[in-house]
Enzyme design. Structure first.
Site, PDB file in Angstrom:
ATOM      1  N   ASP A 526     -10.440   0.266 -37.703  1.00 12.85           N
ATOM      2  CA  ASP A 526     -11.142  -0.767 -37.052  1.00 12.85           C
ATOM      3  C   ASP A 526     -11.829  -1.491 -37.981  1.00 12.85           C
ATOM      4  O   ASP A 526     -12.137  -0.999 -39.173  1.00 12.85           O
ATOM      5  CB  ASP A 526     -11.883  -0.218 -35.735  1.00 12.85           C
ATOM      6  CG  ASP A 526     -12.580  -1.491 -34.940  1.00 12.85           C
ATOM      7  OD1 ASP A 526     -11.991  -2.178 -34.933  1.00 12.85           O
ATOM      8  OD2 ASP A 526     -13.449  -1.001 -34.223  1.00 12.85           O
ATOM      9  N   ASP A 725     -14.102   4.346 -33.504  1.00 12.93           N
ATOM     10  CA  ASP A 725     -15.401   4.762 -33.125  1.00 12.93           C
ATOM     11  C   ASP A 725     -15.497   5.861 -32.026  1.00 12.93           C
ATOM     12  O   ASP A 725     -16.470   6.565 -31.594  1.00 12.93           O
ATOM     13  CB  ASP A 725     -16.404   3.914 -32.627  1.00 12.93           C
ATOM     14  CG  ASP A 725     -15.809   3.026 -31.183  1.00 12.93           C
ATOM     15  OD1 ASP A 725     -14.982   3.481 -30.833  1.00 12.93           O
ATOM     16  OD2 ASP A 725     -16.343   1.761 -31.096  1.00 12.93           O
ATOM     17  N   ASP A 729     -11.903   3.162 -28.716  1.00 16.61           N
ATOM     18  CA  ASP A 729     -10.542   3.410 -29.342  1.00 16.61           C
ATOM     19  C   ASP A 729     -10.170   4.763 -29.020  1.00 16.61           C
ATOM     20  O   ASP A 729      -9.257   5.386 -29.697  1.00 16.61           O
ATOM     21  CB  ASP A 729     -11.066   3.452 -31.113  1.00 16.61           C
ATOM     22  CG  ASP A 729     -11.257   2.274 -31.400  1.00 16.61           C
ATOM     23  OD1 ASP A 729     -10.567   1.175 -30.931  1.00 16.61           O
ATOM     24  OD2 ASP A 729     -12.290   2.028 -32.317  1.00 16.61           O
TER      25      ASP A 729
END
Length: 838
Positions: A526, A725, A729
């Site tokens: 990410d 995180d 996710d």
């Protein structure tokens, strides 16, 4: 390790320090009065006395007279925690409790005593029993779970308690028992060897005793070894046969039992044996020394193995030792006292002094200091902590004094959850272990068959006494082929690696995740909070003609002062860093998707995108090119209008973490393709990817679209790891071959992730990659060594070299080789403890 802050010793003291621990200042010439325990600085007028060549110093003549009356009562003391003898005059650690003085061998024992003195004053010398309901499991076969202690039905190893160790269990009872049996078997085997092998080195002991007496002496010496010391081997061997799970103890018990029974019958009933069993002198050879020495050598290997297994748990014990056993609590009246950590509750105020470890998770109420978080995060640089910052149990306060409020205590702290995760991971199984299990299942029956064939071949075709050679060959095959090295190859590496990872801030959920991560070729990350800091910052202020930068920023920040939007917070913080004074805003209004406007000091101020400016009839052409340049760099550009004129631009961006560029390079070097999957817009994502050299980007993705991306890559043959995180996710983490949860100091346990990083930056992934690859390489080395050892050892023990070299392997040599193979595997696995993860 937990830190114990020593009190600085003074000079001569007038009275004992009631209730306080004293650390000796022996390095400064200060010694301890062996009678009352006071610290004494020797001087010309200090009372002294010489006893047994040592000079003792006293705080007063009264103490000297007391010592002179009964010196033996004051020379040494027993540490009430560990039971060690301590020299009272040179004891570094001393504590007075209920009017009595106690001496300690180490700061660790002193801390234990201070935390719960009554525990050690009640005379309880034995370790505390395991809590009711504790389950036990096998370290090599974690699928075996029992309600009480015992032996594993598959491999015969002693079952170990599950869960997190308390640090107070005391020595391993199996290690204590095996060490005692080793000393007995070793002491009896030495004279056995001298009697049996003495003539080969010029010691005619058998001639001195006479052949018949020598044999009976060997029987007397070997019997306690085989019928007492080796009982655990025979019990485990019997259990392996009953449970139809042949293992190393099957081979050992058959081999030792055969050698001993044959020798006993040969001693008691020699006339039963035909000439094939007799030597050239007509006597029937016996092999008591082989049976006894085999047992002693196996105990050597077992004791070394048990000690090594204890070392693999040192990582957990080191983690447990991070948190102190006491905390300095501040009550409502401001009074302070040291209390046991068990009585600290959420909301308590605690003082953390320089050199102390933080006792619980909490937040700073007062003070400023630098905290060493390396034992939790793996990062060596201390972190500055001020009022409002979070602190984690087990971290070390370097400089200033802090007052913190307890938020999470006991099993809820980050440290406790880390220890729990490591304990579970150490008992998990890697898929590669299945290969060793399958080989072991067929290996033992195959070895028994080889031993039987060797016996028959030697009995039929061997030189005289052929039957004796046949027994020796069969016993040697059974002993040398023990598959203990094969069984230890994987568990030892996994246990060591998971502990090493925890010390570096890499938490492994199970062994399978570790093995899978070593094979991963694609990493999806990410952007926000992983590559970047996750907190927008003001980067640029551009003033239009006729305006001042500071004035534009002050007006923009004043309008945004009441907003909780992350971009607004970045603008306000940027103004404060420039020490600009903000004004109150009136007539404030927020236009969804466009911006905000209001009145500041009587001036109309608007802040927003081009659409807002167009609504207000303000042209942006003069600064549009500058705004496009900022956007191309991944920044969010906002126009500022003052009194219906374009005043300038403020730009905000989520800055890339300092550690990210080097980490991306390291990940590329390790063979990973890095893909950025983010919900941010294409332009911002491209700017970040271009700066970092990321291989591919997927922008504007929702959480479910990230999951679809992973499934697409896996369908194409890629082995994918996903770092996120662990909240939004979570679906993607679960869909990946390996999910990596990027912790933020307090968020360290995400169920959907196989690997959790205590500190949320890419350096943790680099560490995890190094650890995973080193661990799998270590396991393969162990398995290779174990396979090759058995492949070469069994034929040699069977006598394949005899026709060529006239060499037949002694059962004693076979036992030594078997023990050496296990120790070699253990030693190789323990190398992971010093693995460089920087």
């Amino acid at each position: 390790m937990s830190q114990h802050k020593k009190k600085s010793p003074g000079t001569k003291q007038a009275a004992c320090c009631g209730g306080q621990a004293q650390a000796s200042g022996a390095n400064k010439g200060i010694v301890r009065d062996p009678v009352c325990g006071m610290l004494v600085e020797p001087a010309a007028d200090t009372p002294t006395i010489e006893h047994d060549g040592h000079v003792y110093h006293f705080c007063s003549q009264r103490c000297r007279d007391t010592f002179e009356g009964a010196p033996e009562d004051h020379i040494s003391a027993t540490d009430p925690v560990c039971g060690m003898d301590v020299d009272r005059a040179r004891a570094e650690y001393f504590h007075r409790h209920d009017g009595n003085g106690y001496y300690f061998c180490s700061a660790r024992c002193l801390e234990k005593f201070q935390a719960a003195p009554q525990t050690y004053l009640d005379g309880r010398a034995e370790p505390a029993p395991m809590p009711k309901g504790t389950l036990y499991t096998c370290p090599m076969h974690p699928e075996i779970v029992r309600e009480g202690p015992g032996s594993c039905p598959k491999c015969g190893m002693a079952l170990e308690p599950m869960g997190v160790p308390t640090g107070e269990e005391g020595p391993n009872p199996e290690l204590v028992d095996f060490t005692r049996r080793l000393w007995v078997s070793g002491a009896l085997s030495v004279p056995l060897l001298i009697i049996a092998m003495g003539p080969m080195v010029g010691l005619p002991v058998r001639e001195w005793l006479g052949s018949r007496l020598a044999v009976w002496t060997e029987l007397v010496l070997a019997t306690p070894v085989v019928l007492w010391a080796a009982v655990p081997f025979f019990v485990r061997g019997y259990q392996s046969i009953v449970n139809r799970s042949p293992n190393m103890w099957t081979l050992i018990s058959i081999g030792v039992g055969t050698a001993y029974l044959y020798s006993v019958v040969a001693t008691l009933f020699p006339d039963l044996f035909p000439h094939q069993f007799r030597s050239h002198g007509g006597a029937v050879p016996v092999y008591f020394e082989a049976a006894a020495v085999i047992v002693a050598l196996i105990f050597v290997g077992q004791v070394l193995e048990l000690r090594a297994r204890e070392r693999t748990g040192s990582a957990i014990r080191a983690l447990l030792d991070l948190a102190p056993k006491t905390a300095r609590r501040i009550d409502v009246d401001g009074n302070e006292e040291d209390v046991s950590l068990e009585v600290v509750v959420e909301g308590d105020r605690l003082r953390v002094r320089p050199g102390d470890s933080v006792p619980v998770d909490g937040s700073v109420l007062k003070g400023r200091s630098s905290i060493d978080e390396s034992m939790i995060t793996g990062e060596a640089v201390p972190v500055e902590k001020v009022e409002g910052d979070q602190v984690t149990a087990g971290t070390l306060n370097r400089s200033g004094t802090l007052v913190i409020e307890a938020h999470r205590v006991g099993a809820d702290t980050v440290l406790s959850r880390i220890v729990e995760m490591v304990a579970k991971a150490q008992r998990s199984r890697a898929p590669i272990q299945g290969l060793a299990d399958r080989v072991s299942f067929y290996f033992v029956p195959a070895v028994v068959l080889v031993a039987a064939v060797a016996f028959v071949v030697w009995a039929l075709f061997g030189p005289p006494p052929s039957m004796v050679y046949a027994i020796l060959a069969a016993v040697s095959v059974l002993i040398i082929a023990c598959p203990c090295a094969l069984g230890l190859a994987t568990p030892m590496s996994i246990m060591t690696a998971t502990g090493r990872g925890a010390q570096a801030g890499v938490l492994i959920k199970d062994a399978e995740a570790l093995e899978r991560f070593a094979a991963v070729d694609t990493l999806i990350v990410d952007k926000t909070g992983t590559l970047t800091e996750g907190r927008p910052k003001l980067t640029d202020v551009i003033a239009a003609d006729g305006f001042d930068e500071d004035d534009i920023l002050r007006l923009a920040a004043s309008v945004e002062k009441g907003s909780e939007h992350p971009l607004a917070e970045a603008i306000v913080e940027g103004a404060r860093r420039r020490e600009l004074s903000l004004a109150d805003t009136t007539d404030f209004d927020a236009v969804t998707g466009k911006g905000v406007h209001g009145a500041v000091d009587g001036r109309k101020v608007a802040l927003g995108n081009r659409a807002m400016m167009e609504d207000l009839g303000i042209g942006t052409a003069a600064l549009e090119a500058r705004a496009d340049d900022l956007r191309a760099d991944g920044k969010t550009a906002m126009f500022v209008a003052v009194d219906e004129r374009l005043g300038g631009i403020v730009a905000v961006a989520d800055p890339i973490k300092e550690t990210t560029p080097a980490a991306i390079r390291a990940l590329h070097e390790s063979g990973l393709t890095v893909i950025m999957a983010t919900g941010d817009n294409e332009r911002t994502a491209s700017a970040v990817a271009r700066t970092l050299g990321i291989d591919d980007i997927r922008a504007g993705l929702l959480p479910e679209q990230k999951q679809a991306l992973i499934e697409e890559l896996r369908a194409g043959g890629a082995k994918v790891a996903m770092a996120g995180d662990g909240v939004n996710d979570a679906p993607a983490l679960a869909a990946a071959d390996v999910g990596i949860a990027m912790g933020t100091g307090a968020d360290v346990a995400v169920e959907s992730a196989g690997i959790t990083l205590v500190k949320g930056d890419l350096n943790g992934i680099v560490r995890a990659r190094k650890l995973a690859r080193a661990t799998i390489r270590n396991i393969r080395e162990n398995l290779f060594f174990a396979f090759v050892y058995n492949a070469l050892g069994v034929p040699v023990a069977a006598g394949i070299l005899y026709p060529l070299l006239g060499m037949l392997l002694s059962p004693m040599i076979a036992a030594a080789a078997m023990s050496l193979s296990s120790v070699s595997v253990i030693g190789n696995a323990l190398r992971l403890r010093s693995l460089d993860l920087k």
